[in-house]
Design an enzyme around this catalytic site. Structure first.
Site, mmCIF file in Angstrom:
data_model
loop_
_atom_site.group_PDB
_atom_site.id
_atom_site.type_symbol
_atom_site.label_atom_id
_atom_site.label_comp_id
_atom_site.label_asym_id
_atom_site.label_seq_id
_atom_site.Cartn_x
_atom_site.Cartn_y
_atom_site.Cartn_z
ATOM 1 N N TYR A 68 52.642 59.350 29.291
ATOM 2 C CA TYR A 68 52.306 60.141 30.489
ATOM 3 C C TYR A 68 51.260 59.388 31.300
ATOM 4 C CZ TYR A 68 51.687 64.383 33.294
ATOM 5 O OH TYR A 68 51.657 65.278 34.337
ATOM 6 N N ASP A 114 54.405 38.480 32.112
ATOM 7 C CA ASP A 114 55.185 39.581 32.682
ATOM 8 C C ASP A 114 56.372 39.040 33.495
ATOM 9 O OD1 ASP A 114 55.256 42.578 33.698
ATOM 10 O OD2 ASP A 114 55.341 41.318 35.498
ATOM 11 N N LYS A 144 60.552 39.388 32.745
ATOM 12 C CA LYS A 144 61.520 39.821 33.757
ATOM 13 C C LYS A 144 62.567 38.729 34.012
ATOM 14 C CE LYS A 144 58.183 42.968 35.807
ATOM 15 N NZ LYS A 144 57.005 43.061 36.729
#
Lengths: 439, 439
Positions: B19, B207, B211
């Site tokens: 969350y 990162d 990808k």
């Protein structure tokens, strides 16, 4: 639905209707990429036949594949997917309906057909639970339909604005660069193969309007047909318009715009419209030159997305068609189907008069003191707020170029009628919208 | 598979794990867009629970929805789709595998997880015939995965090149504009919320490499993991590099590049690499500023396509997640499933030493006659052809900036080693690649 009939040995049959620019490229890919396509589908794709108007012409094809009886080809038991690349409306409509109602999935690039008969076609696909795919119908090779129907399926689209007609973009880009007039540039576009012998569908915005109808339908989950789209073409654009636009840091583009129009306290409506508009040089659509296409989508959560690429041409359009063919074939093999028509929102079309935009008004005026104040007074009287005024030229060439803040189409029309009555104003030579700015 | 258990009254259950920025936006959309989502799915989406690390914090959520027992939530019978937004690798891996192996579809934005464990996850999805969707893992809101796997399924991709890390693009855009150095700009990015407290994953290219691995896998139908990707970060980029780049009409961008490398007479190979490179100002990727992302795809038939938008942020990423949730839910209702992993091509990775690119070599030199010819001789001796040489500064600040034609990484490395031995050359201060030009 179970896919039991397909497999490594049981191919998915494909019929291609039409062997023009796109059809010939689709056939080439089907014949050249056999192994890749089989791997991606999970079963071989088998080309069952190619429907042409005149079978006597030598196209270098296996004569057994070529037929003039499109209807019989569509209805063959070993055809699972029909690729419709004929063009026109009535004949493709019949053939597509025949295909769908006999349980075949259909891939088409035919925007005119879709924008006129989308409801009927969608219902036929629904009745037999087959796919009706049309990625190639809007913006050629650029994935736009699939992103809107799938990637943005959990978002709320506010606006889709695009350059989706290559012919007009070629003409406007050339006029912007060379300063040549419309007629000359259209002729040049024809010579270079960028305009048809009868360019009406392109230059009067019919093609762009059909695409706007398709985009609005899927973006807003409503049925929008080409006749719902407000349409203006580019044939009245002059070198002077470009001169004035450049002086304002803008260029002129034919835009297809689909917008959600909020109605405070009521249901949202849809605006779908096609017109040439001034676009600031800093806007992403301003730099889309030549025969390229681009579509900008604005959604509540995704923000602004842009898709750019080749909007026409045999190979690029065939790429989009073949993506659809592979997806439809996968569904034949695995069961399931792609997204169906979504029209639950059923939003109404807002008339163009209700849509506020900014305006650019170009007028010939007398070269006298007092002109500016008289003109400004007319705008004020009709409640249209002026953003900038430029005086250009002098003597009999004197002009006033007014850019307004946001105003309704109706207020602007009333202003223009009043301006035309003014003694000082020789002629209002053009009224264009300004898009891609705020206020 | 038949969808018999879903319908107007039988909702599709969704569990959200995590969350944070994205998870909270996903929950907001699930709670705000109930009617739209139901219409698009064909059945209601029911949020079954939200797994958090610390349930005591007040998030304004119905306490019955919040749990710290993610595993139990994943395994609930009334959960059909698991949305994994935890971050990290080991815990999400366990939870995603548990979800898939109990027949639930999974939507994840976790590029690190995917680039390390794609095979294992894909096999688990295959075994239970469920969906594993990850549009949000690359370039946030921008549809890239779906266009590559579906729209281009009938085409042959040659190259994917993108700016897919917002933090480094923010830093490089700021350095380009302000002339500030790397450390200063990184600190500023941290202050403005564009860089993490530990920025290593972003600035060292981890990162972007994850990808690149995902993009290469789907573009070339092969399994590519993050460790297959050649990776260089941006921390060594200096204001001088930008100065020299600007003088050449270029800027500097961190690119993720996936390329099909043809092997004459043999099988194609794949190059996947991440590094900062000079890009000409006229290239579409040069104008992608700040935290935006863009991906350029070059395919045989489609030509060059570009996708542009917000690559990060809670709401944009949630838009991509929700698109996947709606598609996975539709498949639960209608039967069928989306594209599965495609690894049939099984292409090998080409080592970076085999990949020819153009280079930009920046060196401090003695301000003496003969430097240029000595330097040029070293390039020639190693078979590296020079495109341009610029002399900048003077005295102790004298520099030579060399741009080469295409050369192999190994030839260039040998040249640089030799240059460093030259008496005239004080230091080779940077070696960067030049992308987006020919030759």
């Amino acid at each position: 639905m179970t896919g039991a009939q397909f497999g490594a040995d049981q191919p998915v049959g494909v019929a291609v209707l039409g062997y023009g620019n796109v059809g010939s490229e689709v056939v080439r890919i089907l014949q050249e990429q056999v192994d890749d396509l089989q791997q991606r589908v999970g079963a071989p794709l088998a080309l069952r036949g190619i429907a042409v108007r005149d079978a006597s012409r030598d196209r270098g094809l296996d004569p057994d594949l070529v037929t003039t009886d499109a209807r019989a080809l569509v209805e063959r038991d070993d055809v699972d997917i029909v690729v419709e690349l004929i063009g026109g409306i009535e004949l493709p409509r019949e053939l597509v309906l025949a295909a769908l109602s006999s349980g075949k999935s259909v891939v088409t690039a035919n925007k005119a057909l879709l924008s006129e008969h989308t409801g009927e076609l969608a219902e036929a696909a629904e009745a037999r639970n087959v796919d009706l795919y049309f990625e190639a119908a809007v913006a050629g090779a650029i994935p736009v339909i699939r992103p809107l129907t799938q990637s943005l399926a959990g978002d709320r689209v506010h606006r889709v604005a695009g350059i989706v007609n290559g012919t007009t973009n070629f003409i406007l880009s050339a006029m912007s660069e060379t300063g040549a007039d419309y007629g000359e540039t259209l002729a040049e576009a024809g010579n270079r193969g960028y305009a048809e012998a009868d360019p009406t569908a392109d230059v009067e915005g019919f093609d762009a309007a059909a695409k706007a109808a398709i985009l609005a339908s899927i973006a807003f989950h409503s049925r929008v047909s080409a006749s719902d789209v407000h349409r203006e073409g580019i044939s009245a654009i002059t070198p002077q318009d470009f001169e004035s636009a450049h002086a304002l840091g803008c260029t002129i583009k034919l835009l297809s715009i689909c917008e959600r129009v909020p109605s405070p306290g009521g249901r949202d409506r849809i605006s779908a419209r096609v017109y040439p508009a001034l676009v600031p040089d800093s806007h992403p659509l301003a730099t889309v030159g030549g025969a390229f296409n681009a579509v900008v989508v604005e959604a509540e959560n995704a923000g602004r997305l842009m898709f750019y690429g080749q909007g026409a041409g045999g190979a690029p359009t065939a790429s989009a068609v073949m993506g659809d063919v592979v997806m439809a074939a996968r569904n034949k093999v695995n069961g399931g189907r792609g997204p169906r028509e979504s029209k639950y929102a059923n939003l109404e079309i807002a008339p163009i008069g209700d849509i506020p935009t900014r305006y650019f008004v170009n007028m010939q005026v007398a070269d006298k003191a007092g002109v500016l104040s008289a003109v400004a007074a007319e705008f004020a009287q009709h409640g249209v707020s002026i953003s900038t005024v430029r005086q250009e030229g002098e003597g009999t060439g004197a002009r006033l170029v007014v850019v307004t803040h946001t105003a309704s189409d109706s207020a602007l029309s009333a202003t223009v009628s009043a301006l035309e009555q003014l003694e000082f104003v020789t002629a209002v030579t053009s009224v264009l919208r300004l898009e891609g700015t705020h206020r």
